[in-house]
Every structure is written in structure tokens, then in C-alpha cells.
Motif scaffolding. Structure first.
Motif, mmCIF file in Angstrom:
data_model
loop_
_atom_site.group_PDB
_atom_site.id
_atom_site.type_symbol
_atom_site.label_atom_id
_atom_site.label_comp_id
_atom_site.label_asym_id
_atom_site.label_seq_id
_atom_site.Cartn_x
_atom_site.Cartn_y
_atom_site.Cartn_z
ATOM 1 N N LEU A 123 -19.778 120.945 -75.997
ATOM 2 C CA LEU A 123 -20.241 119.691 -75.470
ATOM 3 C C LEU A 123 -21.148 119.080 -76.786
ATOM 4 O O LEU A 123 -21.937 119.665 -77.557
ATOM 5 N N LYS A 124 -20.733 117.751 -77.080
ATOM 6 C CA LYS A 124 -21.436 116.932 -78.154
ATOM 7 C C LYS A 124 -22.801 116.671 -77.539
ATOM 8 O O LYS A 124 -23.023 116.458 -76.643
ATOM 9 N N ARG A 125 -23.763 116.893 -78.738
ATOM 10 C CA ARG A 125 -24.860 116.401 -78.406
ATOM 11 C C ARG A 125 -25.478 115.004 -78.423
ATOM 12 O O ARG A 125 -24.991 114.519 -79.249
ATOM 13 N N ARG A 126 -25.766 114.444 -77.180
ATOM 14 C CA ARG A 126 -25.905 113.113 -77.154
ATOM 15 C C ARG A 126 -27.352 112.842 -76.875
ATOM 16 O O ARG A 126 -27.813 112.067 -76.150
ATOM 17 N N ALA A 127 -28.252 113.858 -76.958
ATOM 18 C CA ALA A 127 -29.831 113.876 -76.627
ATOM 19 C C ALA A 127 -30.232 112.897 -77.918
ATOM 20 O O ALA A 127 -30.412 113.067 -78.785
ATOM 21 N N VAL A 159 -35.549 111.109 -71.963
ATOM 22 C CA VAL A 159 -34.631 112.078 -72.856
ATOM 23 C C VAL A 159 -33.547 111.748 -72.175
ATOM 24 O O VAL A 159 -33.210 111.592 -70.930
ATOM 25 N N VAL A 160 -32.412 111.500 -73.153
ATOM 26 C CA VAL A 160 -31.040 111.139 -72.895
ATOM 27 C C VAL A 160 -30.312 112.503 -73.150
ATOM 28 O O VAL A 160 -30.116 113.098 -74.070
ATOM 29 N N LEU A 161 -29.476 112.913 -71.948
ATOM 30 C CA LEU A 161 -28.567 114.155 -71.998
ATOM 31 C C LEU A 161 -27.415 113.803 -71.720
ATOM 32 O O LEU A 161 -27.094 112.942 -70.971
ATOM 33 N N ASP A 162 -26.421 114.851 -72.129
ATOM 34 C CA ASP A 162 -25.347 114.898 -71.624
ATOM 35 C C ASP A 162 -25.146 115.292 -70.121
ATOM 36 O O ASP A 162 -26.179 116.021 -69.711
ATOM 37 N N THR A 163 -24.600 114.311 -69.196
ATOM 38 C CA THR A 163 -24.661 114.741 -67.789
ATOM 39 C C THR A 163 -24.323 116.134 -67.450
ATOM 40 O O THR A 163 -24.882 116.780 -66.522
ATOM 41 N N ASP A 164 -23.247 116.811 -68.076
ATOM 42 C CA ASP A 164 -22.896 118.243 -67.958
ATOM 43 C C ASP A 164 -24.185 119.029 -68.177
ATOM 44 O O ASP A 164 -24.413 120.186 -67.427
ATOM 45 N N VAL A 165 -24.744 118.919 -69.277
ATOM 46 C CA VAL A 165 -25.932 119.724 -69.561
ATOM 47 C C VAL A 165 -27.098 119.368 -68.671
ATOM 48 O O VAL A 165 -27.745 120.407 -68.222
ATOM 49 N N GLU A 216 -40.958 117.916 -74.401
ATOM 50 C CA GLU A 216 -40.769 118.822 -75.280
ATOM 51 C C GLU A 216 -40.032 120.004 -74.877
ATOM 52 O O GLU A 216 -38.956 120.705 -75.331
ATOM 53 N N LYS A 217 -40.403 120.166 -73.551
ATOM 54 C CA LYS A 217 -39.946 121.423 -72.802
ATOM 55 C C LYS A 217 -38.537 121.195 -72.222
ATOM 56 O O LYS A 217 -37.570 122.016 -72.514
ATOM 57 N N ILE A 218 -38.117 119.824 -71.999
ATOM 58 C CA ILE A 218 -36.722 119.594 -71.609
ATOM 59 C C ILE A 218 -35.891 119.589 -73.082
ATOM 60 O O ILE A 218 -34.721 119.988 -72.974
ATOM 61 N N GLU A 219 -36.621 119.093 -73.945
ATOM 62 C CA GLU A 219 -35.832 118.897 -75.313
ATOM 63 C C GLU A 219 -35.313 120.454 -75.770
ATOM 64 O O GLU A 219 -34.235 120.484 -76.168
ATOM 65 N N THR A 220 -36.208 121.463 -75.835
ATOM 66 C CA THR A 220 -36.141 122.520 -76.293
ATOM 67 C C THR A 220 -34.999 123.138 -75.345
ATOM 68 O O THR A 220 -34.053 123.912 -76.051
ATOM 69 N N GLN A 221 -35.097 123.152 -73.973
ATOM 70 C CA GLN A 221 -34.023 123.556 -73.090
ATOM 71 C C GLN A 221 -32.667 123.114 -73.550
ATOM 72 O O GLN A 221 -31.731 123.802 -73.484
ATOM 73 N N SER A 222 -32.581 121.806 -73.585
ATOM 74 C CA SER A 222 -31.348 121.314 -73.752
ATOM 75 C C SER A 222 -30.615 121.802 -75.145
ATOM 76 O O SER A 222 -29.313 121.648 -75.219
ATOM 77 N N VAL A 223 -31.429 121.791 -76.158
ATOM 78 C CA VAL A 223 -30.941 122.250 -77.339
ATOM 79 C C VAL A 223 -30.227 123.512 -77.173
ATOM 80 O O VAL A 223 -29.024 123.774 -77.885
ATOM 81 N N LYS A 224 -30.936 124.613 -76.489
ATOM 82 C CA LYS A 224 -30.316 125.951 -76.369
ATOM 83 C C LYS A 224 -28.827 125.522 -75.508
ATOM 84 O O LYS A 224 -28.053 126.373 -75.814
ATOM 85 N N LEU A 225 -28.845 124.921 -74.643
ATOM 86 C CA LEU A 225 -27.683 124.445 -73.833
ATOM 87 C C LEU A 225 -26.597 123.975 -74.692
ATOM 88 O O LEU A 225 -25.446 124.298 -74.430
ATOM 89 N N TYR A 226 -26.991 122.943 -75.534
ATOM 90 C CA TYR A 226 -25.923 122.463 -76.211
ATOM 91 C C TYR A 226 -25.205 123.368 -77.024
ATOM 92 O O TYR A 226 -23.970 123.174 -77.407
#
Length: 230
Positions: A84-88, A104-110, A160-170
Motif C-alpha cells: 500500500l503506497k503511502r499517501r499520508a 491527516v490524509v490517509l490511504d482509505t484502506d489504512v 501525532e498518534k494517528i501519524e505514528t499508527q499509520s506509519v506502522k500500518l503502511y
């Protein structure tokens, strides 16, 4: 004489239009830890060494991917299986009258996976509010202070909490798209029932049904095994 180790020279050129080959090699390595991989050549060739059963398992893995390229209708499925390409794209927006606001802009699947398996990441108190807007492949999460008790510092901490979790998922999530071969409601029900039965064996897999397909999101190994069983 018994050969305990064999070497195979693979050409991955057939996948270059649908996958980033470096990502595909990384996925092959994760799926087949008993094998040794040589460097990926510019022409798409790579040497693989290991036991014959391990080489056979790798062959089956690649055949499954190659089969997904057999027609135009399944190309979307093959493209979706790559990392999944990182689009955050985190960006700070102007302060509004009721406190600081950030997005924060995330991939919808993430986003779907985070919302399902990590709901506490998106939970806030009465000083912060969270809303989301989905537009195709991207979902925008808006975090802002709530009323007179808003706390700009807490808005930042939630972001920051959302960003940290999203990095792990990406870095760990993959998606496979299972297209319904039979477009009737009966065929759709069969796929949904089968996925539901398998879900108990794959608790960390997220299943999202649509009219024409089912998206399966999870770790590379879980998604591969799940779709293989389906």
C-alpha cells in the motif's frame, strides 16, 4: 546422489507493469524465509537458492500472482496486492475560532484497518473532535478543538498518534481484491459466506465486501494464505 539445495533463475519481467519489482522481491523474501535471494538484475532476473520444496512453494506463489494477470478484469486485483503506497500528507491548516485544527490524509484502506483494529487511535475526549471525509483512495481526518475547552496541544498529540499508527500500518499491510467470477447474487453470497467462515482463522484480516468484489486487507502472509484458501 541427493541434492539438498537447488538454484533457480527467475525472470520477474512479466510483473514489472503491475508491481514495483523491489517490493515484489521483498514480499517473496517474507513469504519464503528458507530461501536465499541474489540481487535483482536490471532486466528482472533474480537467482534463488534453497530446498526443492521451498522453491516449489515460491513457484506456486508466483503462479498465483501470474494468474491474476490473465485478463484485464483482474489487473486491478494484481495492482492492489503490492505494498500500500503511502499517501499520508500531514499538513497544518489555519487556526479557526474554536481552536487549532489539523488534518491527516490517509490511504482509505489504512483508515478502514485502523478504525477496525485500532479504534483507540481515533478516540478523543470532549476537548477534541475528529471527523473524516473519504474521497476514493484517500480519507482526510480532521482533528480540531471542541468549544471553549479546546486544547491545541492535545490536537497535536492526537494527530501525532494517528501519524505514528499509520506509519506502522503502511509498512505491513497488503490488499488483495477477490473478484466475483459469478456475477449473480448467489455467487456473491458464496464468496461472502466463504470469507466469513475463514475469518475465524485469520483474526487480523479485514474483509470489505462490495457489489463486484471483496477487498482483503492484512499482513502479507495472512492475505496470501486467506485468498489462496478462498
Amino acid at each position: 546422489q541427493v541434492f539438498s539445495t537447488v538454484t533457480s533463475l527467475l525472470s520477474l519481467a512479466v510483473f514489472k507493469d503491475q508491481w514495483v519489482l523491489e517490493d515484489l522481491v521483498q514480499e517473496m523474501q517474507e513469504q519464503n524465509t528458507a530461501l536465499s535471494f541474489g540481487p535483482l538484475e536490471p532486466n528482472g532476473f533474480i537467482s534463488v537458492q534453497g530446498s526443492f520444496p521451498a522453491i516449489t512453494a515460491l513457484r506456486d506463489f508466483l503462479l498465483l500472482k501470474a494468474n491474476s494477470l490473465s485478463n484485464e478484469g483482474k489487473r486491478e486485483k494484481s495492482r492492489s496486492h503490492q505494498r500500500l503506497k503511502r499517501r499520508a500528507e500531514q499538513r497544518r491548516v489555519p487556526t479557526v475560532h474554536d481552536g487549532e485544527r489539523q488534518e491527516v490524509v490517509l490511504d482509505t484502506d489504512v483508515y478502514h484497518y485502523m478504525k477496525h483494529f485500532f479504534p483507540r487511535t481515533l478516540q478523543v475526549n470532549d476537548r477534541v473532535s475528529i471527523s473524516s471525509i473519504t474521497d476514493g483512495d484517500t480519507t482526510t481526518i480532521r482533528i480540531e478543538g471542541a468549544g471553549s475547552r479546546s486544547d491545541p496541544g492535545q490536537v497535536v498529540r492526537v494527530r501525532e498518534k494517528i501519524e505514528t499508527q499509520s506509519v506502522k500500518l503502511y509498512s505491513t499491510l497488503r490488499k488483495e481484491r477477490i473478484c466475483f467470477e459469478e456475477r449473480s447474487s448467489r455467487g456473491k453470497e458464496w464468496y461472502e459466506r466463504t470469507c466469513h467462515l475463514l475469518k475465524a482463522s485469520f483474526p487480523q484480516v479485514l474483509i470489505i465486501p462490495y457489489d463486484s468484489h471483496i477487498d482483503v486487507i492484512g499482513s502479507s502472509s495472512d492475505v496470501f494464505e486467506f485468498t489462496k484458501k478462498v
